[in-house]
Design a protein around this motif. Structure first.
Motif, PDB file in Angstrom:
ATOM      1  N   VAL A  44      33.802  37.365  32.101  1.00 43.20           N
ATOM      2  CA  VAL A  44      34.475  36.982  33.147  1.00 43.20           C
ATOM      3  C   VAL A  44      33.416  36.345  34.195  1.00 43.20           C
ATOM      4  CG1 VAL A  44      35.346  36.924  35.424  1.00 43.20           C
ATOM      5  CG2 VAL A  44      36.572  37.635  32.289  1.00 43.20           C
ATOM      6  N   ASP A  45      33.255  34.648  34.604  1.00 44.43           N
ATOM      7  CA  ASP A  45      32.152  34.701  35.500  1.00 44.43           C
ATOM      8  C   ASP A  45      32.932  35.433  36.305  1.00 44.43           C
ATOM      9  OD1 ASP A  45      31.488  32.139  37.926  1.00 44.43           O
ATOM     10  OD2 ASP A  45      29.760  32.952  37.248  1.00 44.43           O
ATOM     11  N   VAL A  46      31.608  36.541  37.114  1.00 46.05           N
ATOM     12  CA  VAL A  46      31.514  37.662  38.343  1.00 46.05           C
ATOM     13  C   VAL A  46      31.235  36.568  39.583  1.00 46.05           C
ATOM     14  CG1 VAL A  46      32.369  38.972  37.009  1.00 46.05           C
ATOM     15  CG2 VAL A  46      29.661  38.944  37.972  1.00 46.05           C
ATOM     16  N   SER A  47      31.227  35.662  39.718  1.00 48.36           N
ATOM     17  CA  SER A  47      30.030  35.227  40.656  1.00 48.36           C
ATOM     18  C   SER A  47      31.539  34.659  42.137  1.00 48.36           C
ATOM     19  CB  SER A  47      29.985  33.401  40.959  1.00 48.36           C
ATOM     20  OG  SER A  47      31.123  32.647  39.737  1.00 48.36           O
ATOM     21  N   GLY A  48      32.271  36.698  42.650  1.00 44.66           N
ATOM     22  CA  GLY A  48      32.524  36.514  44.135  1.00 44.66           C
ATOM     23  C   GLY A  48      34.041  36.272  43.574  1.00 44.66           C
ATOM     24  N   GLU A  49      34.805  35.940  42.453  1.00 46.44           N
ATOM     25  CA  GLU A  49      35.981  36.208  42.437  1.00 46.44           C
ATOM     26  C   GLU A  49      36.607  37.390  42.256  1.00 46.44           C
ATOM     27  OE1 GLU A  49      39.133  34.373  42.799  1.00 46.44           O
ATOM     28  OE2 GLU A  49      38.522  32.488  42.121  1.00 46.44           O
ATOM     29  N   ASN A  50      37.901  37.356  42.468  1.00 48.85           N
ATOM     30  CA  ASN A  50      39.004  38.830  42.150  1.00 48.85           C
ATOM     31  C   ASN A  50      39.312  39.034  40.918  1.00 48.85           C
ATOM     32  OD1 ASN A  50      40.451  40.799  42.574  1.00 48.85           O
ATOM     33  ND2 ASN A  50      41.567  40.497  44.712  1.00 48.85           N
ATOM     34  N   ILE A  51      38.196  39.114  39.592  1.00 46.10           N
ATOM     35  CA  ILE A  51      38.454  38.843  38.627  1.00 46.10           C
ATOM     36  C   ILE A  51      39.618  39.921  38.454  1.00 46.10           C
ATOM     37  CG2 ILE A  51      37.247  39.364  36.483  1.00 46.10           C
ATOM     38  CD1 ILE A  51      36.721  36.960  38.224  1.00 46.10           C
ATOM     39  N   SER A  52      39.650  41.492  38.960  1.00 46.94           N
ATOM     40  CA  SER A  52      40.117  42.170  38.054  1.00 46.94           C
ATOM     41  C   SER A  52      41.005  41.627  38.521  1.00 46.94           C
ATOM     42  CB  SER A  52      39.565  43.724  39.273  1.00 46.94           C
ATOM     43  OG  SER A  52      39.664  43.478  40.382  1.00 46.94           O
ATOM     44  N   LYS A  53      41.946  41.848  40.195  1.00 38.97           N
ATOM     45  CA  LYS A  53      43.188  41.078  39.654  1.00 38.97           C
ATOM     46  C   LYS A  53      43.901  40.265  38.859  1.00 38.97           C
ATOM     47  CE  LYS A  53      46.871  40.047  43.293  1.00 38.97           C
ATOM     48  NZ  LYS A  53      46.543  39.076  44.508  1.00 38.97           N
ATOM     49  N   LEU A  54      43.279  39.091  38.543  1.00 37.50           N
ATOM     50  CA  LEU A  54      43.826  38.691  37.554  1.00 37.50           C
ATOM     51  C   LEU A  54      43.477  38.766  35.774  1.00 37.50           C
ATOM     52  CD1 LEU A  54      41.566  35.090  38.011  1.00 37.50           C
ATOM     53  CD2 LEU A  54      43.452  35.249  37.661  1.00 37.50           C
ATOM     54  N   LEU A  55      43.082  39.777  35.589  1.00 36.22           N
ATOM     55  CA  LEU A  55      42.781  40.642  34.389  1.00 36.22           C
ATOM     56  C   LEU A  55      44.025  41.367  34.590  1.00 36.22           C
ATOM     57  CD1 LEU A  55      38.943  41.073  33.939  1.00 36.22           C
ATOM     58  CD2 LEU A  55      40.394  39.602  33.106  1.00 36.22           C
ATOM     59  N   ASP A  56      44.830  41.755  35.768  1.00 38.24           N
ATOM     60  CA  ASP A  56      45.882  42.951  35.758  1.00 38.24           C
ATOM     61  C   ASP A  56      47.186  42.031  35.555  1.00 38.24           C
ATOM     62  OD1 ASP A  56      46.788  45.222  35.612  1.00 38.24           O
ATOM     63  OD2 ASP A  56      46.854  44.936  38.048  1.00 38.24           O
ATOM     64  N   SER A  57      47.280  41.090  34.482  1.00 33.84           N
ATOM     65  CA  SER A  57      48.183  40.146  34.904  1.00 33.84           C
ATOM     66  C   SER A  57      49.145  40.913  33.473  1.00 33.84           C
ATOM     67  CB  SER A  57      47.686  38.792  34.438  1.00 33.84           C
ATOM     68  OG  SER A  57      46.847  38.553  35.634  1.00 33.84           O
ATOM     69  N   SER A  58      48.948  41.858  32.637  1.00 31.85           N
ATOM     70  CA  SER A  58      49.760  41.920  31.779  1.00 31.85           C
ATOM     71  C   SER A  58      51.274  42.209  32.058  1.00 31.85           C
ATOM     72  CB  SER A  58      49.156  43.424  31.443  1.00 31.85           C
ATOM     73  OG  SER A  58      47.959  43.394  30.789  1.00 31.85           O
ATOM     74  N   SER A  59      52.215  41.790  31.051  1.00 30.05           N
ATOM     75  CA  SER A  59      53.616  42.908  31.860  1.00 30.05           C
ATOM     76  C   SER A  59      54.160  43.464  30.645  1.00 30.05           C
ATOM     77  CB  SER A  59      53.731  41.101  32.347  1.00 30.05           C
ATOM     78  OG  SER A  59      54.282  40.412  31.545  1.00 30.05           O
ATOM     79  N   GLU A  60      55.446  43.058  30.379  1.00 27.50           N
ATOM     80  CA  GLU A  60      56.277  43.150  29.796  1.00 27.50           C
ATOM     81  C   GLU A  60      56.162  42.699  27.813  1.00 27.50           C
ATOM     82  OE1 GLU A  60      61.209  44.488  27.465  1.00 27.50           O
ATOM     83  OE2 GLU A  60      60.438  43.562  29.404  1.00 27.50           O
ATOM     84  N   HIS A  61      56.071  41.463  27.847  1.00 28.31           N
ATOM     85  CA  HIS A  61      55.019  40.781  27.181  1.00 28.31           C
ATOM     86  C   HIS A  61      54.298  39.823  27.442  1.00 28.31           C
ATOM     87  CE1 HIS A  61      58.913  41.159  25.456  1.00 28.31           C
ATOM     88  NE2 HIS A  61      60.152  41.060  26.702  1.00 28.31           N
ATOM     89  N   LEU A  62      53.142  40.002  28.038  1.00 29.31           N
ATOM     90  CA  LEU A  62      51.698  39.484  28.500  1.00 29.31           C
ATOM     91  C   LEU A  62      50.695  40.870  28.204  1.00 29.31           C
ATOM     92  CD1 LEU A  62      50.142  36.827  28.817  1.00 29.31           C
ATOM     93  CD2 LEU A  62      51.127  37.229  30.965  1.00 29.31           C
ATOM     94  N   ASP A  63      50.160  40.373  27.156  1.00 28.61           N
ATOM     95  CA  ASP A  63      48.891  40.964  26.974  1.00 28.61           C
ATOM     96  C   ASP A  63      47.396  40.914  27.466  1.00 28.61           C
ATOM     97  OD1 ASP A  63      50.971  43.202  26.221  1.00 28.61           O
ATOM     98  OD2 ASP A  63      50.295  43.137  24.358  1.00 28.61           O
ATOM     99  N   VAL A  64      46.755  41.065  28.306  1.00 34.19           N
ATOM    100  CA  VAL A  64      45.348  40.361  28.663  1.00 34.19           C
ATOM    101  C   VAL A  64      44.324  41.766  28.341  1.00 34.19           C
ATOM    102  CG1 VAL A  64      44.089  40.198  30.831  1.00 34.19           C
ATOM    103  CG2 VAL A  64      46.205  39.150  30.604  1.00 34.19           C
ATOM    104  N   LEU A  65      43.498  41.079  27.135  1.00 29.87           N
ATOM    105  CA  LEU A  65      42.161  42.557  26.851  1.00 29.87           C
ATOM    106  C   LEU A  65      41.153  41.351  27.208  1.00 29.87           C
ATOM    107  CD1 LEU A  65      44.514  43.357  23.983  1.00 29.87           C
ATOM    108  CD2 LEU A  65      44.467  44.340  26.018  1.00 29.87           C
ATOM    109  N   MET A  66      40.059  42.468  27.611  1.00 28.93           N
ATOM    110  CA  MET A  66      38.103  42.217  27.131  1.00 28.93           C
ATOM    111  C   MET A  66      37.916  42.246  26.108  1.00 28.93           C
ATOM    112  SD  MET A  66      37.829  40.558  30.024  1.00 28.93           S
ATOM    113  CE  MET A  66      35.533  41.420  30.754  1.00 28.93           C
ATOM    114  N   LEU A  67      37.317  41.344  25.006  1.00 28.20           N
ATOM    115  CA  LEU A  67      36.878  41.968  24.400  1.00 28.20           C
ATOM    116  C   LEU A  67      35.604  42.252  24.568  1.00 28.20           C
ATOM    117  CD1 LEU A  67      37.625  38.231  22.232  1.00 28.20           C
ATOM    118  CD2 LEU A  67      38.329  40.474  21.671  1.00 28.20           C
ATOM    119  N   PRO A  68      35.110  43.215  23.596  1.00 28.18           N
ATOM    120  CA  PRO A  68      33.108  43.710  23.993  1.00 28.18           C
ATOM    121  C   PRO A  68      32.662  42.399  24.323  1.00 28.18           C
ATOM    122  CG  PRO A  68      33.994  44.189  21.720  1.00 28.18           C
ATOM    123  CD  PRO A  68      35.637  43.023  21.875  1.00 28.18           C
ATOM    124  N   THR A  69      31.411  42.917  25.658  1.00 32.17           N
ATOM    125  CA  THR A  69      30.969  41.949  26.051  1.00 32.17           C
ATOM    126  C   THR A  69      28.913  42.241  24.849  1.00 32.17           C
ATOM    127  OG1 THR A  69      30.852  43.237  28.233  1.00 32.17           O
ATOM    128  CG2 THR A  69      28.954  42.124  27.592  1.00 32.17           C
TER     129      THR A  69
END
Length: 483
Positions: A44-69
Motif C-alpha cells: 500500500v502506498d501510504v502517502s497521507g491516506e487513511n490506509i488503516s481504515k481501508l484495510l479494516d473493511s473485513s466483514s462476515e463474507h469479506l476478508d481483507v489480508l495484507m500479504l508479506p512485504t
C-alpha cells in the motif's frame, strides 16, 4: 468446512488507485452477488491516506489480508519509475500469493487481478480457477492497452511516437500523441515492452471487468464487443460493472467537514491531486495566487512541492520545505483565512465532494477521483499529471463536457495564475457554461446510480459474470463432496 457460496480472490497491487476500486468490487460481489470474497493486498502506498481504515473493511463474507512485504531494494533503483517498482513488487509477491491461495481450506472459484497482477493468472490456471482482469480505469484505457500490442509496429513506433500522429483505435476515439500513455513513448524503455506484454495477456482471461458503465462509454464498449472492430483483439467477454467509487461514510469530528458546514451551497472549490500528485514549487505558487485572485472559497489539499522539476509528478514525494506556509506565497494564509482552508497531505475526499457546499473539483483526473466527482454531481477542472490521466481529461472536457482545462498540459508548462483564476471562475460562477457542465454531470450521476441499481446495465453485467462463476462453483462443490 462446508461450501455454501462461490469464493473469489481479488488481488490489489500497490497504490490507493488500485486498492480502493478492488475493495469496492469486493463489497459489491458480497452484497449484490452473494459471494465470499478474500482481498489480498500486496502493498500500500501510504502517502497521507487513511490506509488503516481501508484495510479494516473485513466483514462476515469479506476478508481483507495484507500479504508479506517484499524487499525490492536490491532489484530496482530507489529513483526508478513507480510503475516499474509496482511491476517488480507484484512479480516478487507471486510465491506469497500462491501460498496464500493454497493455504485456504476451500479452493476459491475465481481469481480477479488488476492491471499489474496479470502474472498471477498462471496461478489460477495451475489451481483450476477462473481468472479475470479488473481494469480499475475506463473502457478507452482498456482499448488502448489491448490494441497497442496488436497494431502494426510501424504505426505505433513511427507514426504515433516519432511523427506524433493520433493513434487510431477501431471504433473508438483516437488518442492524440499529447494524451498518450507514458508507456508508449519510448520503444527502448523496458516499460514499453512490459506494457505491451500485459496488453497481450489481458485478453487471455476468462473475462475483463471495467470500472465504467454503458451510458458513459457506449461507443467504446460497442467496439470492444464487436468482432469486426476490437472484439477480435479482446477475444473474451468485457463486463462494464462501474462505477465502483468509494462509499461516503460518516467521519467523526473532522475540521474540514465542519468548515464546509458553515459555507453557502456550492460555494467551495475542492483542490486535490490525489494521494500521489505532486506539483513543482513554482506551479504551487501560481496555483495559490490563482485561487486567491479568483475570490472563490476553496479547500486545498497540499503536499510538499518538487523543487527541481518543471512538470509535476505522480507518486513522488516532494522535496520542498516541510511546513505548509513555507511553500505558499508570503501572507497567503492570512489573506485567505476567511475564504480558504489549506489541508496538509490528506482529506476525506468522498465526504467533501458529497457535501452540498462544494461546487467544483480541481483534480489530477485519476479515475477514482473522476468517478467520485461524477457520483457527487460536481463539475471539474482537469489537471492531469500521469498515466491515463491525460486521456481522462480529454474525455471529461471534450467528449462529456463536465470540465474545463488549461490551454496547454500542466506537465508541459507552468499554468499561470491568470489562467487558473479564469478556470476557477468558469466552473464556480453560475453562467451559461457552468450551468451546462452542472446539468451534464447531474445527468451522469443519475445514469451511474441507475446502472449500479438492481436491473441496471452494470448490475446485470456483474450478474452475468456471477453465473459463470456459479457454474464452476458447482463443479468444485461436487468434487469436494466426493461426487
Amino acid at each position: 468446512m462446508q461450501i455454501t457460496k462461490p469464493h473469489a480472490v481479488l488481488l490489489a497491487s500497490p497504490g490507493m488507485g488500485h486498492l480502493i476500486p478492488v475493495l469496492e468490487l469486493g463489497k459489491r460481489l458480497v452484497t449484490h452477488q452473494d459471494f465470499h470474497v478474500t482481498v489480498f493486498v500486496v502493498a500500500v502506498d501510504v502517502s497521507g491516506e487513511n490506509i488503516s481504515k481501508l484495510l479494516d473493511s473485513s466483514s462476515e463474507h469479506l476478508d481483507v489480508l495484507m500479504l508479506p512485504t517484499v524487499d525490492i531494494s536490491g532489484i530496482v533503483d530507489p529513483d526508478e519509475n513507480f510503475v516499474i517498482k509496482i511491476v517488480v513488487t507484484m512479480h516478487e509477491s507471486l510465491s506469497a500469493i500462491r501460498s496464500a491461495i493454497c493455504g485456504m481450506k476451500i479452493r476459491p472459484t475465481a481469481l480477479i487481478v488488476d492491471l499489474f497482477g496479470t502474472e498471477a493468472m498462471a496461478i489460477a490456471d495451475e489451481l483450476e480457477m477462473l481468472k479475470y482482469v479488473f481494469i480499475a480505469s475506463n473502457a478507452w484505457f482498456l482499448a488502448a492497452t489491448i490494441y497497442g500490442p496488436a497494431v502494426d509496429k510501424k504505426v505505433l513506433d513511427d507514426e504515433h511516437i516519432n511523427q506524433k500522429k493520433p493513434l487510431k483505435i477501431p471504433g473508438c476515439t483516437p488518442i492524440r500523441f499529447e494524451d498518450t500513455l507514458e508507456a508508449f513513448l519510448d520503444p527502448n524503455d523496458p516499460l514499453y515492452h512490459g506494457y505491451l506484454s500485459v496488453g497481450r495477456v489481458i485478453p487471455t482471461a476468462d473475462g475483463i471487468l471495467v470500472n465504467t458503465w454503458e451510458d458513459l462509454e457506449s461507443k467504446t464498449l460497442r467496439a470492444l464487443k464487436d468482432d469486426k472492430l476490437l472484439g477480435c483483439v479482446a477475444r473474451t467477454t468485457v463486463y462494464p460493472i462501474g462505477p465502483l467509487a468509494r462509499a461516503v461514510e460518516a467521519v467523526a469530528e473532522n475540521q474540514v467537514l465542519e468548515w464546509l458546514d458553515m459555507q453557502p451551497t456550492e460555494s467551495v472549490i475542492y483542490v486535490s491531486f490525489g494521494s500521489g500528485g505532486t506539483l513543482p514549487s513554482k506551479q504551487m505558487m501560481e496555483l495559490a495566487w490563482g485561487l486567491e485572485q479568483s475570490q472563490q472559497r476553496f479547500i486545498w489539499v497540499v503536499r510538499p512541492p518538487l523543487e527541481n522539476d518543471v512538470s509535476g509528478s505522480f507518486l513522488t514525494v516532494g522535496n520542498g520545505p516541510v511546513g505548509t506556509v513555507d511553500y505558499l506565497p508570503n501572507g497567503f494564509m492570512n489573506r485567505t483565512h476567511n475564504v480558504g482552508l489549506v489541508v496538509p497531505m490528506w482529506a476525506p475526499q468522498a465526504q467533501i465532494l458529497e457535501h452540498p457546499s462544494v461546487g467544483a473539483f480541481l483534480s489530477h483526473c485519476g479515475w477514482n477521483s473522476t468517478l467520485e466527482s461524477i457520483v457527487s454531481g460536481v463539475p471539474m477542472i482537469a489537471w492531469p499529471l500521469y498515466a491515463e490521466q491525460k486521456m481522462n481529461a480529454t474525455m471529461l472536457t471534450e467528449e462529456i463536457g463536465m470540465s474545463v482545462r488549461s490551454r496547454e498540459l500542466p506537465t508541459e508548462r507552468i499554468v499561470e495564475r491568470e489562467e487558473i483564476e479564469m478556470m476557477v471562475r468558469r466552473v464556480m460562477v453560475m453562467d451559461k457554461e457552468r450551468h451546462a457542465m452542472k446539468n451534464k454531470v447531474k445527468e451522469l450521476k443519475n445514469s451511474a446510480l441507475k446502472a449500479s441499481s438492481k436491473g441496471g446495465s452494470s448490475y446485470n453485467s456483474l450478474s452475468q459474470l456471477t453465473k459463470d462463476c456459479e457454474n464452476r462453483f458447482q463443479c468444485l462443490k461436487v468434487k469436494a463432496e466426493g461426487g
